[in-house]
Design a protein around this motif. Structure first.
Motif, PDB file in Angstrom:
ATOM      1  N   MET A 290       0.844  -1.169   0.000  1.00 56.30           N
ATOM      2  CA  MET A 290       0.000   0.000   0.000  1.00 56.30           C
ATOM      3  C   MET A 290       0.892   1.236   0.000  1.00 56.30           C
ATOM      4  SD  MET A 290      -2.756   1.379   2.885  1.00 56.30           S
ATOM      5  CE  MET A 290      -2.345   0.085   3.960  1.00 56.30           C
ATOM      6  N   LEU A 291       0.505   2.219  -0.780  1.00 58.27           N
ATOM      7  CA  LEU A 291       1.237   3.473  -0.843  1.00 58.27           C
ATOM      8  C   LEU A 291       0.591   4.519   0.052  1.00 58.27           C
ATOM      9  CD1 LEU A 291       2.024   3.865  -4.640  1.00 58.27           C
ATOM     10  CD2 LEU A 291       3.615   3.350  -2.799  1.00 58.27           C
ATOM     11  N   VAL A 292       1.450   5.356   0.618  1.00 57.36           N
ATOM     12  CA  VAL A 292       1.016   6.496   1.417  1.00 57.36           C
ATOM     13  C   VAL A 292       1.510   7.741   0.696  1.00 57.36           C
ATOM     14  CG1 VAL A 292       1.162   7.653   3.648  1.00 57.36           C
ATOM     15  CG2 VAL A 292       1.192   5.148   3.536  1.00 57.36           C
ATOM     16  N   LYS A 293       0.618   8.690   0.487  1.00 54.95           N
ATOM     17  CA  LYS A 293       0.976   9.934  -0.185  1.00 54.95           C
ATOM     18  C   LYS A 293       1.114  11.041   0.851  1.00 54.95           C
ATOM     19  CE  LYS A 293      -2.060  12.507  -2.485  1.00 54.95           C
ATOM     20  NZ  LYS A 293      -2.947  13.033  -3.538  1.00 54.95           N
ATOM     21  N   PHE A 294       2.260  11.694   0.851  1.00 54.73           N
ATOM     22  CA  PHE A 294       2.483  12.886   1.656  1.00 54.73           C
ATOM     23  C   PHE A 294       2.357  14.070   0.707  1.00 54.73           C
ATOM     24  CE2 PHE A 294       4.541   9.596   4.065  1.00 54.73           C
ATOM     25  CZ  PHE A 294       4.307   9.946   5.382  1.00 54.73           C
ATOM     26  N   HIS A 295       1.503  15.022   1.053  1.00 52.63           N
ATOM     27  CA  HIS A 295       1.257  16.169   0.179  1.00 52.63           C
ATOM     28  C   HIS A 295       1.499  17.463   0.957  1.00 52.63           C
ATOM     29  CE1 HIS A 295      -0.642  18.765  -2.782  1.00 52.63           C
ATOM     30  NE2 HIS A 295      -1.268  19.329  -1.769  1.00 52.63           N
ATOM     31  N   SER A 296       2.424  18.254   0.463  1.00 53.60           N
ATOM     32  CA  SER A 296       2.664  19.586   1.021  1.00 53.60           C
ATOM     33  C   SER A 296       1.827  20.577   0.230  1.00 53.60           C
ATOM     34  CB  SER A 296       4.147  19.946   0.899  1.00 53.60           C
ATOM     35  OG  SER A 296       4.331  21.332   1.113  1.00 53.60           O
ATOM     36  N   ASN A 297       1.200  21.481   0.927  1.00 56.26           N
ATOM     37  CA  ASN A 297       0.391  22.475   0.218  1.00 56.26           C
ATOM     38  C   ASN A 297       1.254  23.483  -0.533  1.00 56.26           C
ATOM     39  OD1 ASN A 297       1.200  23.726   2.702  1.00 56.26           O
ATOM     40  ND2 ASN A 297      -0.424  25.238   2.433  1.00 56.26           N
ATOM     41  N   VAL A 298       2.574  23.479  -0.313  1.00 57.15           N
ATOM     42  CA  VAL A 298       3.454  24.435  -0.981  1.00 57.15           C
ATOM     43  C   VAL A 298       4.666  23.801  -1.668  1.00 57.15           C
ATOM     44  CG1 VAL A 298       2.802  26.370   0.503  1.00 57.15           C
ATOM     45  CG2 VAL A 298       4.719  24.908   1.161  1.00 57.15           C
ATOM     46  N   ALA A 299       4.926  22.501  -1.430  1.00 59.20           N
ATOM     47  CA  ALA A 299       6.198  21.942  -1.902  1.00 59.20           C
ATOM     48  C   ALA A 299       6.090  20.612  -2.629  1.00 59.20           C
ATOM     49  CB  ALA A 299       7.162  21.810  -0.726  1.00 59.20           C
ATOM     50  N   GLY A 300       4.914  20.167  -3.009  1.00 57.06           N
ATOM     51  CA  GLY A 300       4.813  18.948  -3.793  1.00 57.06           C
ATOM     52  C   GLY A 300       4.354  17.730  -3.019  1.00 57.06           C
ATOM     53  N   GLU A 301       4.605  16.561  -3.617  1.00 60.22           N
ATOM     54  CA  GLU A 301       4.141  15.294  -3.063  1.00 60.22           C
ATOM     55  C   GLU A 301       5.280  14.289  -2.972  1.00 60.22           C
ATOM     56  OE1 GLU A 301      -0.422  15.309  -4.742  1.00 60.22           O
ATOM     57  OE2 GLU A 301       1.052  14.036  -5.723  1.00 60.22           O
ATOM     58  N   LEU A 302       5.051  13.315  -2.105  1.00 59.29           N
ATOM     59  CA  LEU A 302       6.012  12.243  -1.888  1.00 59.29           C
ATOM     60  C   LEU A 302       5.209  10.981  -1.615  1.00 59.29           C
ATOM     61  CD1 LEU A 302       8.919  11.232  -1.111  1.00 59.29           C
ATOM     62  CD2 LEU A 302       8.451  12.081   1.169  1.00 59.29           C
ATOM     63  N   PHE A 303       5.592   9.868  -2.247  1.00 57.37           N
ATOM     64  CA  PHE A 303       4.933   8.590  -2.029  1.00 57.37           C
ATOM     65  C   PHE A 303       5.894   7.631  -1.338  1.00 57.37           C
ATOM     66  CE2 PHE A 303       2.603  10.528  -5.426  1.00 57.37           C
ATOM     67  CZ  PHE A 303       1.301  10.145  -5.224  1.00 57.37           C
ATOM     68  N   MET A 304       5.364   6.844  -0.391  1.00 59.48           N
ATOM     69  CA  MET A 304       6.149   5.832   0.332  1.00 59.48           C
ATOM     70  C   MET A 304       5.295   4.597   0.513  1.00 59.48           C
ATOM     71  SD  MET A 304       7.886   7.719   3.554  1.00 59.48           S
ATOM     72  CE  MET A 304       8.842   9.185   3.350  1.00 59.48           C
ATOM     73  N   PHE A 305       5.973   3.451   0.610  1.00 63.18           N
ATOM     74  CA  PHE A 305       5.259   2.249   0.998  1.00 63.18           C
ATOM     75  C   PHE A 305       4.874   2.365   2.468  1.00 63.18           C
ATOM     76  CE2 PHE A 305       7.523   0.556  -2.732  1.00 63.18           C
ATOM     77  CZ  PHE A 305       6.434   0.056  -3.430  1.00 63.18           C
ATOM     78  N   ALA A 306       3.753   1.776   2.835  1.00 64.26           N
ATOM     79  CA  ALA A 306       3.191   1.913   4.173  1.00 64.26           C
ATOM     80  C   ALA A 306       4.158   1.543   5.302  1.00 64.26           C
ATOM     81  CB  ALA A 306       1.897   1.119   4.291  1.00 64.26           C
ATOM     82  N   PRO A 307       4.923   0.439   5.223  1.00 72.34           N
ATOM     83  CA  PRO A 307       5.823   0.126   6.346  1.00 72.34           C
ATOM     84  C   PRO A 307       6.881   1.209   6.592  1.00 72.34           C
ATOM     85  CG  PRO A 307       5.500  -1.828   4.999  1.00 72.34           C
ATOM     86  CD  PRO A 307       4.897  -0.666   4.246  1.00 72.34           C
ATOM     87  N   VAL A 308       7.359   1.826   5.532  1.00 66.78           N
ATOM     88  CA  VAL A 308       8.343   2.896   5.672  1.00 66.78           C
ATOM     89  C   VAL A 308       7.677   4.130   6.269  1.00 66.78           C
ATOM     90  CG1 VAL A 308       9.927   4.430   4.432  1.00 66.78           C
ATOM     91  CG2 VAL A 308       9.741   2.011   3.779  1.00 66.78           C
ATOM     92  N   ALA A 309       6.520   4.484   5.731  1.00 65.85           N
ATOM     93  CA  ALA A 309       5.790   5.644   6.251  1.00 65.85           C
ATOM     94  C   ALA A 309       5.452   5.452   7.728  1.00 65.85           C
ATOM     95  CB  ALA A 309       4.516   5.874   5.436  1.00 65.85           C
ATOM     96  N   ARG A 310       5.031   4.235   8.095  1.00 66.87           N
ATOM     97  CA  ARG A 310       4.702   3.951   9.494  1.00 66.87           C
ATOM     98  C   ARG A 310       5.930   4.147  10.385  1.00 66.87           C
ATOM     99  NH1 ARG A 310       1.351   1.162  12.812  1.00 66.87           N
ATOM    100  NH2 ARG A 310       0.060   0.231  11.210  1.00 66.87           N
ATOM    101  N   ALA A 311       7.071   3.640   9.969  1.00 67.38           N
ATOM    102  CA  ALA A 311       8.293   3.771  10.769  1.00 67.38           C
ATOM    103  C   ALA A 311       8.654   5.244  10.971  1.00 67.38           C
ATOM    104  CB  ALA A 311       9.443   3.020  10.106  1.00 67.38           C
ATOM    105  N   LEU A 312       8.539   6.043   9.928  1.00 66.16           N
ATOM    106  CA  LEU A 312       8.876   7.467  10.045  1.00 66.16           C
ATOM    107  C   LEU A 312       7.838   8.213  10.876  1.00 66.16           C
ATOM    108  CD1 LEU A 312      10.208   8.135   6.438  1.00 66.16           C
ATOM    109  CD2 LEU A 312      11.524   7.697   8.526  1.00 66.16           C
ATOM    110  N   LEU A 313       6.565   7.893  10.687  1.00 69.42           N
ATOM    111  CA  LEU A 313       5.526   8.537  11.497  1.00 69.42           C
ATOM    112  C   LEU A 313       5.664   8.153  12.968  1.00 69.42           C
ATOM    113  CD1 LEU A 313       2.460   8.261   9.104  1.00 69.42           C
ATOM    114  CD2 LEU A 313       3.675  10.352   9.766  1.00 69.42           C
ATOM    115  N   ASP A 314       6.078   6.924  13.248  1.00 68.60           N
ATOM    116  CA  ASP A 314       6.328   6.514  14.637  1.00 68.60           C
ATOM    117  C   ASP A 314       7.385   7.407  15.276  1.00 68.60           C
ATOM    118  OD1 ASP A 314       4.457   4.484  14.591  1.00 68.60           O
ATOM    119  OD2 ASP A 314       5.926   2.875  14.338  1.00 68.60           O
ATOM    120  N   ILE A 315       8.444   7.698  14.534  1.00 69.87           N
ATOM    121  CA  ILE A 315       9.493   8.583  15.047  1.00 69.87           C
ATOM    122  C   ILE A 315       8.920   9.966  15.339  1.00 69.87           C
ATOM    123  CG2 ILE A 315      11.636   9.794  14.424  1.00 69.87           C
ATOM    124  CD1 ILE A 315      12.386   7.212  12.826  1.00 69.87           C
ATOM    125  N   LEU A 316       7.988  10.397  14.509  1.00 69.59           N
ATOM    126  CA  LEU A 316       7.382  11.721  14.692  1.00 69.59           C
ATOM    127  C   LEU A 316       6.308  11.740  15.776  1.00 69.59           C
ATOM    128  CD1 LEU A 316       6.979  12.837  10.974  1.00 69.59           C
ATOM    129  CD2 LEU A 316       8.830  13.364  12.570  1.00 69.59           C
TER     130      LEU A 316
END
Length: 110
Positions: A1-27
């Motif tokens: 599953m892909l997770v889309k990160f969207h900045s209202n001023v700087a574009g978009e970034l896509f990550m696979f869910a396990p990677v996004a989860r690991a980074l969001l956990d840190i945050l």
């Protein structure tokens, strides 16, 4: 599953869910289907990711796409926390400069 990160001023970034989860956990964020990093949260979020990279940036994170083998059936190379975090840190820094925010979206909680 892909997770889309969207900045209202700087574009978009896509990550696979396990990677996004690991980074969001840190945050300190939950891996919900939708979420936000507000303008006020960006600076501390950047600092948290940078500290995590400094403390253990060479440790590998999950591949995220389920692929554990390369086409020639050799083990896939590991990708470090630093390499996985860099695109999100960059997106957050560019967003911070413009006083923006970042939303993420996935088909479901992950």
């Amino acid at each position: 599953m892909l997770v889309k990160f969207h900045s209202n001023v700087a574009g978009e970034l896509f990550m696979f869910a396990p990677v996004a989860r690991a980074l969001l956990d840190i945050l300190g964020k939950r891996a919900d289907a939708r979420g936000v990093i507000t303008a006020e949260q960006l600076r501390p979020a950047i600092e948290r990711l940078q500290q995590a990279v400094a403390a253990g940036g060479e440790r590998p994170l999950p591949a995220g796409d389920g692929a554990t083998r390369t086409p020639d059936d050799a083990p896939a190379p590991s990708v470090s926390l630093a390499q996985r975090a860099f695109p999100l840190i960059d997106l957050m820094q560019r967003t911070l400069r413009e006083d923006g925010f970042i939303l993420w979206q996935a088909p479901q909680d992950f």
